[in-house]
Design a protein around this motif. Structure first.
Motif, PDB file in Angstrom:
ATOM      1  N   ILE A 142     -30.292  58.119  87.217  1.00  0.00           N
ATOM      2  CA  ILE A 142     -29.786  59.446  87.583  1.00  0.00           C
ATOM      3  C   ILE A 142     -28.798  59.329  88.744  1.00  0.00           C
ATOM      4  O   ILE A 142     -27.701  59.883  88.713  1.00  0.00           O
ATOM      5  N   GLY A 143     -29.199  58.542  89.759  1.00  0.00           N
ATOM      6  CA  GLY A 143     -28.312  58.351  90.909  1.00  0.00           C
ATOM      7  C   GLY A 143     -27.011  57.681  90.512  1.00  0.00           C
ATOM      8  O   GLY A 143     -25.926  58.072  90.958  1.00  0.00           O
ATOM      9  N   LEU A 144     -27.128  56.687  89.618  1.00  0.00           N
ATOM     10  CA  LEU A 144     -25.942  55.947  89.190  1.00  0.00           C
ATOM     11  C   LEU A 144     -24.954  56.872  88.487  1.00  0.00           C
ATOM     12  O   LEU A 144     -23.741  56.779  88.700  1.00  0.00           O
ATOM     13  N   ALA A 145     -25.466  57.775  87.648  1.00  0.00           N
ATOM     14  CA  ALA A 145     -24.580  58.702  86.948  1.00  0.00           C
ATOM     15  C   ALA A 145     -23.792  59.543  87.951  1.00  0.00           C
ATOM     16  O   ALA A 145     -22.573  59.711  87.818  1.00  0.00           O
ATOM     17  N   PHE A 146     -24.490  60.040  88.981  1.00  0.00           N
ATOM     18  CA  PHE A 146     -23.769  60.830  89.986  1.00  0.00           C
ATOM     19  C   PHE A 146     -22.747  59.970  90.725  1.00  0.00           C
ATOM     20  O   PHE A 146     -21.634  60.413  91.010  1.00  0.00           O
ATOM     21  N   ALA A 147     -23.130  58.729  91.034  1.00  0.00           N
ATOM     22  CA  ALA A 147     -22.221  57.844  91.759  1.00  0.00           C
ATOM     23  C   ALA A 147     -20.970  57.568  90.926  1.00  0.00           C
ATOM     24  O   ALA A 147     -19.849  57.591  91.450  1.00  0.00           O
ATOM     25  N   VAL A 148     -21.161  57.319  89.610  1.00  0.00           N
ATOM     26  CA  VAL A 148     -20.011  57.045  88.746  1.00  0.00           C
ATOM     27  C   VAL A 148     -19.104  58.267  88.671  1.00  0.00           C
ATOM     28  O   VAL A 148     -17.875  58.159  88.763  1.00  0.00           O
ATOM     29  N   LEU A 149     -19.724  59.449  88.552  1.00  0.00           N
ATOM     30  CA  LEU A 149     -18.938  60.686  88.504  1.00  0.00           C
ATOM     31  C   LEU A 149     -18.106  60.832  89.779  1.00  0.00           C
ATOM     32  O   LEU A 149     -16.897  61.089  89.734  1.00  0.00           O
ATOM     33  N   ALA A 150     -18.754  60.626  90.934  1.00  0.00           N
ATOM     34  CA  ALA A 150     -18.061  60.773  92.212  1.00  0.00           C
ATOM     35  C   ALA A 150     -16.949  59.731  92.349  1.00  0.00           C
ATOM     36  O   ALA A 150     -15.826  60.040  92.772  1.00  0.00           O
ATOM     37  N   PHE A 151     -17.240  58.501  91.944  1.00  0.00           N
ATOM     38  CA  PHE A 151     -16.272  57.417  92.039  1.00  0.00           C
ATOM     39  C   PHE A 151     -15.040  57.734  91.194  1.00  0.00           C
ATOM     40  O   PHE A 151     -13.894  57.628  91.659  1.00  0.00           O
ATOM     41  N   LEU A 152     -15.280  58.155  89.933  1.00  0.00           N
ATOM     42  CA  LEU A 152     -14.151  58.448  89.047  1.00  0.00           C
ATOM     43  C   LEU A 152     -13.349  59.630  89.572  1.00  0.00           C
ATOM     44  O   LEU A 152     -12.112  59.640  89.538  1.00  0.00           O
ATOM     45  N   TYR A 153     -14.075  60.656  90.082  1.00  0.00           N
ATOM     46  CA  TYR A 153     -13.378  61.821  90.614  1.00  0.00           C
ATOM     47  C   TYR A 153     -12.489  61.403  91.779  1.00  0.00           C
ATOM     48  O   TYR A 153     -11.312  61.770  91.850  1.00  0.00           O
ATOM     49  N   ALA A 154     -13.052  60.596  92.675  1.00  0.00           N
ATOM     50  CA  ALA A 154     -12.295  60.171  93.857  1.00  0.00           C
ATOM     51  C   ALA A 154     -11.054  59.386  93.434  1.00  0.00           C
ATOM     52  O   ALA A 154      -9.948  59.634  93.927  1.00  0.00           O
ATOM     53  N   ILE A 155     -11.223  58.462  92.507  1.00  0.00           N
ATOM     54  CA  ILE A 155     -10.078  57.640  92.073  1.00  0.00           C
ATOM     55  C   ILE A 155      -8.987  58.506  91.448  1.00  0.00           C
ATOM     56  O   ILE A 155      -7.813  58.414  91.798  1.00  0.00           O
ATOM     57  N   LEU A 156      -9.402  59.388  90.526  1.00  0.00           N
ATOM     58  CA  LEU A 156      -8.399  60.164  89.805  1.00  0.00           C
ATOM     59  C   LEU A 156      -7.781  61.244  90.688  1.00  0.00           C
ATOM     60  O   LEU A 156      -6.625  61.618  90.517  1.00  0.00           O
ATOM     61  N   ARG A 157      -8.552  61.739  91.677  1.00  0.00           N
ATOM     62  CA  ARG A 157      -8.076  62.877  92.465  1.00  0.00           C
ATOM     63  C   ARG A 157      -7.246  62.419  93.651  1.00  0.00           C
ATOM     64  O   ARG A 157      -6.227  63.009  93.958  1.00  0.00           O
ATOM     65  N   TRP A 158      -7.672  61.360  94.316  1.00  0.00           N
ATOM     66  CA  TRP A 158      -7.059  61.045  95.609  1.00  0.00           C
ATOM     67  C   TRP A 158      -6.231  59.767  95.648  1.00  0.00           C
ATOM     68  O   TRP A 158      -5.393  59.615  96.517  1.00  0.00           O
ATOM     69  N   SER A 159      -6.479  58.840  94.742  1.00  0.00           N
ATOM     70  CA  SER A 159      -5.729  57.587  94.873  1.00  0.00           C
ATOM     71  C   SER A 159      -4.341  57.729  94.252  1.00  0.00           C
ATOM     72  O   SER A 159      -4.094  58.649  93.463  1.00  0.00           O
ATOM     73  N   SER A 160      -3.441  56.827  94.622  1.00  0.00           N
ATOM     74  CA  SER A 160      -2.088  56.883  94.060  1.00  0.00           C
ATOM     75  C   SER A 160      -2.126  56.542  92.574  1.00  0.00           C
ATOM     76  O   SER A 160      -1.405  57.123  91.770  1.00  0.00           O
ATOM     77  N   PHE A 161      -3.044  55.619  92.208  1.00  0.00           N
ATOM     78  CA  PHE A 161      -3.202  55.308  90.799  1.00  0.00           C
ATOM     79  C   PHE A 161      -3.640  56.547  90.025  1.00  0.00           C
ATOM     80  O   PHE A 161      -3.134  56.843  88.935  1.00  0.00           O
ATOM     81  N   GLY A 162      -4.575  57.327  90.635  1.00  0.00           N
ATOM     82  CA  GLY A 162      -5.081  58.525  89.968  1.00  0.00           C
ATOM     83  C   GLY A 162      -3.971  59.527  89.728  1.00  0.00           C
ATOM     84  O   GLY A 162      -3.890  60.154  88.661  1.00  0.00           O
ATOM     85  N   LEU A 163      -3.097  59.668  90.725  1.00  0.00           N
ATOM     86  CA  LEU A 163      -1.972  60.606  90.592  1.00  0.00           C
ATOM     87  C   LEU A 163      -1.088  60.200  89.415  1.00  0.00           C
ATOM     88  O   LEU A 163      -0.749  61.022  88.548  1.00  0.00           O
ATOM     89  N   LYS A 164      -0.753  58.905  89.368  1.00  0.00           N
ATOM     90  CA  LYS A 164       0.085  58.417  88.268  1.00  0.00           C
ATOM     91  C   LYS A 164      -0.633  58.575  86.934  1.00  0.00           C
ATOM     92  O   LYS A 164      -0.019  58.947  85.919  1.00  0.00           O
ATOM     93  N   ALA A 165      -1.923  58.295  86.953  1.00  0.00           N
ATOM     94  CA  ALA A 165      -2.680  58.387  85.706  1.00  0.00           C
ATOM     95  C   ALA A 165      -2.711  59.819  85.201  1.00  0.00           C
ATOM     96  O   ALA A 165      -2.495  60.081  84.016  1.00  0.00           O
ATOM     97  N   ARG A 166      -2.930  60.788  86.139  1.00  0.00           N
ATOM     98  CA  ARG A 166      -2.966  62.186  85.701  1.00  0.00           C
ATOM     99  C   ARG A 166      -1.604  62.638  85.208  1.00  0.00           C
ATOM    100  O   ARG A 166      -1.487  63.386  84.240  1.00  0.00           O
ATOM    101  N   GLY A 167      -0.555  62.159  85.878  1.00  0.00           N
ATOM    102  CA  GLY A 167       0.793  62.495  85.429  1.00  0.00           C
ATOM    103  C   GLY A 167       1.054  61.965  84.028  1.00  0.00           C
ATOM    104  O   GLY A 167       1.552  62.682  83.150  1.00  0.00           O
ATOM    105  N   THR A 168       0.657  60.720  83.797  1.00  0.00           N
ATOM    106  CA  THR A 168       0.848  60.104  82.484  1.00  0.00           C
ATOM    107  C   THR A 168       0.060  60.861  81.424  1.00  0.00           C
ATOM    108  O   THR A 168       0.514  61.043  80.296  1.00  0.00           O
ATOM    109  N   MET A 169      -1.138  61.303  81.820  1.00  0.00           N
ATOM    110  CA  MET A 169      -2.001  62.029  80.896  1.00  0.00           C
ATOM    111  C   MET A 169      -1.335  63.320  80.447  1.00  0.00           C
ATOM    112  O   MET A 169      -1.376  63.688  79.275  1.00  0.00           O
ATOM    113  N   GLN A 170      -0.688  64.025  81.405  1.00  0.00           N
ATOM    114  CA  GLN A 170      -0.071  65.305  81.042  1.00  0.00           C
ATOM    115  C   GLN A 170       1.184  65.090  80.216  1.00  0.00           C
ATOM    116  O   GLN A 170       1.426  65.795  79.242  1.00  0.00           O
ATOM    117  N   SER A 171       2.032  64.147  80.638  1.00  0.00           N
ATOM    118  CA  SER A 171       3.240  63.895  79.871  1.00  0.00           C
ATOM    119  C   SER A 171       3.722  62.487  80.167  1.00  0.00           C
ATOM    120  O   SER A 171       4.273  62.219  81.237  1.00  0.00           O
TER     121      SER A 171
END
Lengths: 288, 333
Positions: A142-171
């Motif tokens: 249960i804890g691991l699931a929350f940790a993975v969710l938080a980790f992925l959110y942090a990467i996609l939301r705040w890192s420069s890679f996440g920004l590029k990834a979200r941009g690529t995802m949209q277009s």
């Protein structure tokens, strides 16, 4: 009181394991629209990497959090480079090619590692709730699931890679004109998804053991969760896990695990009748 | 329609196919005939998958599940009521199941890829379900589902007027003739007005809809017919081996059907049959010589088919022949 606590734990555990099993798949699907049919084999390989390195004397947590994700990440990136890369934009062909990889990986592992089940006993002892005992490992999942969710959110939301990834995802084309190396983003995303799958496979290895075909026991649930969740990887998969995990655990509690699985499938198909593009196809647009 | 019935290609297919069906028992040993029967059954499954996927454009990745449903429906009904009812059930049960799933999917306008994955998931979950039915609780009339052991001693097919069930030779004739009928039927279907609408829906469903054809309804009909065809193939399979087991719902069996069609040539008429025959023969041979794990072989074949011969062998061969003809013509002039 204890019964209520126990069923509560069971439901939360079902939701958490559904999320863990589907997270890697949803990252790849959300970014590229590709359903990776070799997902089950990523989980299986993660499990094998974990069990084999624990048996070789490596610390159990290092095996789970470092070895298994790294091994599967490398395999995923090689597969992306050799096969998936040539098929971008041709979704059906990608599905078929990854299905071929799935069969290939099952064949190779059964030839090299044999059909017998490998396992590691679950660490972390157990916790007493009244007259009942719950494995400490349940809480770890249960804890691991929350940790993975938080980790992925942090990467996609705040890192420069996440920004590029979200941009690529949209277009992808717009991102490319703005100087993002789309090929690199795809490769890294595939690697990230594969690493998360490897971690999940390792996390379930002490509970279920690993065989070359153990991926097949997980993928049905993982596919249906990701499809029901829709295009947004995190919100989609977590809301779908909540809904389907609850139904699965509730039906399992009053009947058998197989009927729980059937109820999960039936609920997902009804959900798709109402929301054909999944939950996040209609709600939470523009989220993660 | 009339032109297709009298077209040279159709008559040629009829004559050649008929000749193969009726001549084979004269030349083959009983053991080979036994194997050829199962090849004909696999060809039936390949034709039905191609009908749904190649002609109807429905990505039915789990099509083999209807084969399994048909086999189980036949086994259970034939044990209880006799083989005639068994065959009817083997057509009706998969058809009904396809109507329910198809109604939800097509009328909900689920996208192609989603549908493919959902159909595969249904197959996976049916596999888990059937495997869990070894308890005596899962008994329908006189038939025990038997879980992972499957249902043994499935009754053979027996004509209502005959005293004996079909022998090896008659069973071969039945399966090969049905495969031929499937092939010719699909051939006629694509030329018929309804078939043309199906092809239009596959090519561009929005345009077909704007012309007044309901793509949801047309997809549903194709899906249900395809399921009935697969179901009948499954019934023949259960009667052929006197056995049906949960492996017919397994992912690797579903993958095999997909490979036959993909390898032979999706959407072509004869390609899937060629694919089914060559790949089944190849995997049987591999099983005998134990050279390579069948999963490795199938996986490689899958990847190679997608990457290198995306249109399948039959169109690829046709292109090679065409090119050779052009080269020869140039040399002649």
């Amino acid at each position: 009181m204890e019964i209520i606590a126990l069923s509560g734990i069971n439901i939360v555990y079902a939701v958490a394991s559904l999320f863990l099993l589907a997270a890697g798949l949803s990252i790849i699907f959300g970014m590229m629209g590709v359903i990776n049919l070799a997902h089950g084999e990523f989980l299986m390989l993660g499990g094998f990497a974990f069990v084999l390195s624990v048996n070789a004397g490596i610390n159990i947590w290092i095996s789970m959090f470092v070895v298994a994700p790294l091994v599967v990440m490398v395999i995923g990136m090689v597969m992306e480079r050799l096969i998936v890369r040539h098929l971008y934009g041709r979704t059906v062909e990608t599905i078929l090619a990854t299905w071929g990889v799935s069969l290939l990986l099952i064949g190779v592992t059964s030839v090299t590692l044999g059909y017998q089940q490998l396992g590691v006993s679950a660490p972390l002892g157990s916790v007493e709730i009244g007259d009942y005992r719950v494995g400490g490992y349940t809480f770890f999942i249960i804890g691991l699931a929350f940790a993975v969710l938080a980790f992925l959110y942090a990467i996609l939301r705040w890192s420069s890679f996440g920004l590029k990834a979200r941009g690529t995802m949209q277009s992808a084309s717009t991102a490319a004109t703005l100087g993002v190396n789309v090929g690199y983003v795809y490769s890294a995303t595939f690697g990230l998804g594969a690493a998360i799958s490897g971690l999940a496979g390792a996390a379930f290895a002490p509970i279920a053991g690993v065989t070359p075909v153990s991926g097949l026991t997980y993928i049905g649930k993982a596919f249906i969760t990701v499809i029901a969740g829709g295009p947004l990887p995190l919100i989609g998969t977590s809301t779908a896990s909540l809904l389907l995990g609850f139904i699965n655990a509730a039906v399992t509690a009053i009947s058998t695990p197989v009927l729980g699985e059937i109820a999960l499938l039936a609920a997902a198909i009804l959900l798709l009748r109402l929301l054909p593009a999944g939950i996040t196809g209609r709600f939470f647009r523009g989220g993660l | 329609m009339k032109t297709e019935l009298t077209s040279p290609a159709f008559i040629a297919a009829l004559v050649i196919g008929g000749a193969i069906v009726f001549a084979a028992p004269l030349f083959l040993e009983t053991y080979d005939l036994f194997n050829f029967t199962v090849f004909a059954i696999m060809a039936m499954l390949a034709i039905s998958l191609n009908f749904v996927w190649g002609i109807g454009g429905i990505l039915s990745l789990g099509q083999a599940l209807f084969f399994g449903l048909g086999g189980y429906a036949y086994a259970i009904t034939a044990i209880n009521l006799g083989s005639g009812w068994g065959l009817l059930a083997a057509i009706a049960v998969p058809c009904l199941f396809a109507l329910i799933v198809g109604y939800v999917a097509f009328y909900g306008r689920i996208s192609d890829v989603y549908f493919g994955v959902v159909s595969l998931t249904i197959s996976l979950i049916l596999y888990n379900f059937v495997n869990s039915t070894s308890d005596a609780f899962y008994t329908i009339g006189a038939a025990r589902l038997g879980g992972y052991n499957g249902i043994p001693s499935v009754p053979p097919i027996q004509a209502p007027w005959a005293a004996q069930p079909l022998g090896f030779e008659a069973m071969y004739m039945l399966c090969a003739l049905t495969a031929l009928v499937f092939y010719l039927g699909v051939r006629l279907f694509v030329r018929a007005p309804f078939g043309r609408v199906i092809v239009a829906v596959r090519e561009n469903d929005l345009r077909a809809e704007l012309l007044g054809y309901d793509p949801r309804y047309h997809r549903l009909v194709v899906f249900a017919i395809g399921a009935a065809m697969s179901g009948l193939a499954g019934a023949f399979f259960a009667a052929w081996g006197a056995f049906i087991g949960p492996d017919t719902f397994s992912v690797s069996f579903a993958a095999q059907a997909i490979i036959w069609v993909l390898f032979g040539g999706l959407g072509t008429l004869i390609g899937p049959v060629v694919g089914a025959l060559s790949v089944s023969w190849f995997t049987t041979w591999l099983g005998e010589v134990r050279l390579l794990d069948p999963n490795i072989a199938l996986g490689l074949l899958f990847i190679i088919s997608v990457l290198l011969v995306p249109n399948g062998m039959v169109p690829a061969l046709r292109r090679v022949l065409e090119r050779l003809r052009i080269v020869k013509e140039r040399a002649d002039t």
